[in-house]
Design a protein around this motif. Structure first.
Motif, PDB file in Angstrom:
ATOM      1  N   SER A 110     -13.438 -24.465 -11.002  1.00 40.79           N
ATOM      2  CA  SER A 110     -12.539 -23.292 -10.293  1.00 40.79           C
ATOM      3  C   SER A 110     -11.151 -23.382 -11.032  1.00 40.79           C
ATOM      4  CB  SER A 110     -12.589 -23.752  -8.859  1.00 40.79           C
ATOM      5  OG  SER A 110     -12.163 -24.974  -8.667  1.00 40.79           O
ATOM      6  N   MET A 111     -10.609 -24.378 -11.557  1.00 39.41           N
ATOM      7  CA  MET A 111      -9.366 -24.553 -11.937  1.00 39.41           C
ATOM      8  C   MET A 111      -9.016 -23.676 -13.171  1.00 39.41           C
ATOM      9  SD  MET A 111      -8.404 -28.575 -11.978  1.00 39.41           S
ATOM     10  CE  MET A 111      -6.775 -28.466 -12.480  1.00 39.41           C
ATOM     11  N   ARG A 112     -10.275 -23.304 -13.970  1.00 37.92           N
ATOM     12  CA  ARG A 112     -10.053 -22.198 -14.988  1.00 37.92           C
ATOM     13  C   ARG A 112      -9.971 -20.864 -14.573  1.00 37.92           C
ATOM     14  NH1 ARG A 112     -12.898 -23.384 -20.309  1.00 37.92           N
ATOM     15  NH2 ARG A 112     -13.220 -25.633 -20.680  1.00 37.92           N
ATOM     16  N   TYR A 113     -10.080 -20.695 -13.097  1.00 37.69           N
ATOM     17  CA  TYR A 113     -10.203 -19.245 -12.782  1.00 37.69           C
ATOM     18  C   TYR A 113      -9.018 -19.181 -11.838  1.00 37.69           C
ATOM     19  CZ  TYR A 113     -14.776 -19.110 -14.478  1.00 37.69           C
ATOM     20  OH  TYR A 113     -15.935 -19.234 -15.215  1.00 37.69           O
ATOM     21  N   SER A 114      -7.991 -20.327 -11.559  1.00 38.95           N
ATOM     22  CA  SER A 114      -6.966 -19.953 -10.651  1.00 38.95           C
ATOM     23  C   SER A 114      -5.895 -19.355 -11.383  1.00 38.95           C
ATOM     24  CB  SER A 114      -6.739 -21.639 -10.375  1.00 38.95           C
ATOM     25  OG  SER A 114      -5.118 -21.694 -10.042  1.00 38.95           O
ATOM     26  N   ASN A 115      -5.243 -18.597 -10.815  1.00 37.73           N
ATOM     27  CA  ASN A 115      -4.004 -17.849 -11.492  1.00 37.73           C
ATOM     28  C   ASN A 115      -2.996 -18.744 -11.716  1.00 37.73           C
ATOM     29  OD1 ASN A 115      -2.915 -15.403 -12.271  1.00 37.73           O
ATOM     30  ND2 ASN A 115      -1.683 -15.508 -10.604  1.00 37.73           N
ATOM     31  N   TYR A 116      -2.811 -19.762 -10.909  1.00 31.85           N
ATOM     32  CA  TYR A 116      -1.836 -20.871 -11.091  1.00 31.85           C
ATOM     33  C   TYR A 116      -2.151 -21.744 -12.372  1.00 31.85           C
ATOM     34  CZ  TYR A 116       1.480 -25.057 -10.207  1.00 31.85           C
ATOM     35  OH  TYR A 116       2.460 -25.716 -10.376  1.00 31.85           O
ATOM     36  N   PHE A 117      -3.321 -22.357 -12.449  1.00 27.57           N
ATOM     37  CA  PHE A 117      -3.680 -23.210 -13.590  1.00 27.57           C
ATOM     38  C   PHE A 117      -3.830 -22.229 -14.718  1.00 27.57           C
ATOM     39  CE2 PHE A 117      -4.688 -26.122 -10.250  1.00 27.57           C
ATOM     40  CZ  PHE A 117      -3.547 -27.038 -10.471  1.00 27.57           C
ATOM     41  N   SER A 118      -4.149 -20.973 -14.775  1.00 23.54           N
ATOM     42  CA  SER A 118      -4.269 -20.226 -15.902  1.00 23.54           C
ATOM     43  C   SER A 118      -2.921 -19.958 -16.365  1.00 23.54           C
ATOM     44  CB  SER A 118      -4.987 -18.718 -15.486  1.00 23.54           C
ATOM     45  OG  SER A 118      -6.295 -19.036 -15.118  1.00 23.54           O
ATOM     46  N   SER A 173     -11.001 -19.295  -1.072  1.00 21.19           N
ATOM     47  CA  SER A 173     -11.289 -20.905  -1.293  1.00 21.19           C
ATOM     48  C   SER A 173     -10.938 -21.199  -2.639  1.00 21.19           C
ATOM     49  CB  SER A 173     -12.584 -21.432  -0.809  1.00 21.19           C
ATOM     50  OG  SER A 173     -13.348 -20.719  -1.660  1.00 21.19           O
ATOM     51  N   HIS A 174     -10.182 -22.655  -2.479  1.00 25.45           N
ATOM     52  CA  HIS A 174      -9.725 -23.326  -3.825  1.00 25.45           C
ATOM     53  C   HIS A 174      -8.423 -22.156  -4.380  1.00 25.45           C
ATOM     54  CE1 HIS A 174     -13.720 -25.577  -4.568  1.00 25.45           C
ATOM     55  NE2 HIS A 174     -12.457 -26.441  -4.816  1.00 25.45           N
ATOM     56  N   SER A 175      -7.531 -21.869  -3.073  1.00 27.32           N
ATOM     57  CA  SER A 175      -6.500 -20.927  -3.723  1.00 27.32           C
ATOM     58  C   SER A 175      -6.811 -19.615  -4.464  1.00 27.32           C
ATOM     59  CB  SER A 175      -5.575 -21.601  -4.433  1.00 27.32           C
ATOM     60  OG  SER A 175      -4.928 -22.874  -3.804  1.00 27.32           O
ATOM     61  N   GLY A 176      -8.084 -19.336  -3.966  1.00 27.32           N
ATOM     62  CA  GLY A 176      -8.643 -17.973  -4.554  1.00 27.32           C
ATOM     63  C   GLY A 176      -9.251 -17.897  -5.860  1.00 27.32           C
ATOM     64  N   ALA A 177      -9.396 -19.240  -6.435  1.00 31.43           N
ATOM     65  CA  ALA A 177     -10.166 -19.303  -7.584  1.00 31.43           C
ATOM     66  C   ALA A 177     -11.723 -19.059  -7.399  1.00 31.43           C
ATOM     67  CB  ALA A 177      -9.964 -20.648  -8.226  1.00 31.43           C
ATOM     68  N   ASP A 178     -12.135 -19.341  -6.372  1.00 35.74           N
ATOM     69  CA  ASP A 178     -13.491 -19.202  -6.304  1.00 35.74           C
ATOM     70  C   ASP A 178     -13.958 -17.539  -6.241  1.00 35.74           C
ATOM     71  OD1 ASP A 178     -14.328 -21.786  -6.001  1.00 35.74           O
ATOM     72  OD2 ASP A 178     -14.261 -21.896  -3.966  1.00 35.74           O
TER      73      ASP A 178
END
Length: 416
Positions: free
Chosen positions: A127-135, A354-359
């Protein structure tokens, strides 16, 4: 629109990932479910309108049918990923597979290679790859916001209550039943770190243990269950009564009981795993661990996973030749400190879910992959290789030796 089936109607299959179909019914519709737990299977069928003849008690029943749809979500426990994945690839499904791929490194490689051979989509829920924050962090590093990348300090703050719920009382408490802690909780992080670094790992070392959530640390007056008249329950920060005995219909309460009533929750605490004292469970996964890595582009990484935080966000410092980038995902802020003296604060747009929207982004991406039969953010083979970093780190923790990553992969490929 695509049609999909779900194997495993637990918290992730039913709520974390599955709920995307409720919000975006024009994009994806679930038409079948396989789940051995009667209550969960029937609940999923009710939520998603699954016909009676498409409700199966096992993945074998579902996959013994002719191909039912284009896509399959596999959200079973870790040790139940390999066989249904291999069978589903043979049948012709595109797959969204919950992480980790498998507790066995050879199986992770075999699944990825089979997907490549059959030209099927195998996307892992990193999911981190899809998070706007981590992207955003990835983009800044790639664009040279801190110059040439040199070293990273990264902390996965699991959180005291989360550790107690998932990794002491819960499904991922015991490595023989699921997988090692680093694989289950932190394959996200090592996958992401490899992604932003861009090089290949040369060597890895790791240390960690289960130090606190053990019976010898149980306070005097505690009992086997929080509901057994425990004399210290009222002051315990992870008392099951405090955490679960309410009518909240969200995680983690809905993991303990699907019925959001006090009566249902109390029955679950008295008879199920989530009512146990955290010092008297059958858990064996570590509660703190460190991993050090050296990459072939000379980047070094110091990674920490710990239960002993109140925080449940990731915190990090990424250091380069012209500045440093600091972040804390819980604050949704990224700070860039340039060596020139200038400081920038970036606040990425926040997402819902969930997962800050990453899911939600992950599900949207998977739907597009299936519709167009194109690659996504990461391939199954890329995910398998990042999983191997975790396996190498665990080997180092168990042996006390630094592991040559290239040699580790060579030895793995020669295994029968």
């Amino acid at each position: 629109m695509i049609h999909a089936a779900v194997i495993g109607a637990g918290s992730r299959g039913m709520f974390g990932l599955g709920s995307y179909a409720l919000r975006k019914p024009h994009e994806i519709k679930f038409i079948a479910v396989a789940e051995p737990n009667d209550e969960r299977r029937l609940k999923f069928a009710e939520m998603y309108g699954i016909a009676p003849d498409k409700q199966f008690k096992s993945w074998e029943e579902l996959l013994n049918q002719p191909k039912l749809c284009e896509a399959l979500l596999i959200c079973t426990m870790d040790q139940e990923h390999f066989e249904p994945t291999m069978k589903a690839l043979e049948t012709g499904y595109h797959i969204l597979l919950e992480k980790p791929m498998s507790p066995n490194p050879k199986e992770a490689l075999l699944m990825a290679e089979e997907a490549e051979r059959r030209k099927r989509i195998l996307t892992i829920c990193h999911s981190m790859r899809y998070s706007n924050y981590f992207s955003t962090v990835k983009r800044l590093v790639t664009q040279g916001a801190v110059g040439k990348l040199m070293t990273i300090h990264w902390t996965e703050n699991v959180g005291f209550a989360h550790q107690a719920h998932s990794f002491v009382r819960g499904n991922w408490r015991n490595s023989s039943l699921s997988s090692p802690m680093l694989l289950q909780k932190c394959c996200h992080d090592l996958d992401y770190l490899k992604w932003i670094i861009g090089g290949n790992c040369k060597s890895v070392s790791s240390y960690g243990s289960l130090s606190y959530f053990r019976e010898e640390n149980a306070p005097e007056g505690s009992t086997a269950r929080c509901t057994d008249g425990c004399k210290v329950e009222h002051e315990c920060p992870v008392s099951a009564i405090k955490l679960y005995l309410n009518e909240k219909d969200e995680w983690p309460q809905n993991v303990v009981s699907l019925k959001p009533t006090i009566e249902a929750r109390l029955h679950a605490l008295k008879h199920g795993p989530y009512g146990r004292c955290v010092f008297r469970c059958d858990n064996d996964v570590v509660d703190h661990q460190v991993v050090n890595m050296l990459f072939d582009n000379e980047v070094t990484v110091a990674f920490t996973m710990t239960a002993f935080t109140r925080d449940t966000s990731r915190s990090f410092k990424i250091m380069g030749t012209t500045g440093e980038l600091l972040g804390h995902s819980g604050t949704n802020e990224i700070e860039i400190r340039h060596f020139s003296g200038k400081t920038e604060i970036i606040r990425p747009e926040q997402q819902e879910g969930s997962h800050s929207g990453a899911d939600s982004v992950l599900m949207q991406s998977f739907v597009r992959q299936v519709e167009t039969e194109t690659d996504g953010v990461s391939s199954g083979l890329e995910s398998a290789h990042s999983h191997l970093l975790v396996f190498a780190a665990e080997q180092s923790r168990l042996t006390g030796e630094t592991v040559s990553f290239e040699r580790y992969i060579e030895e793995l490929k020669t295994m029968a």
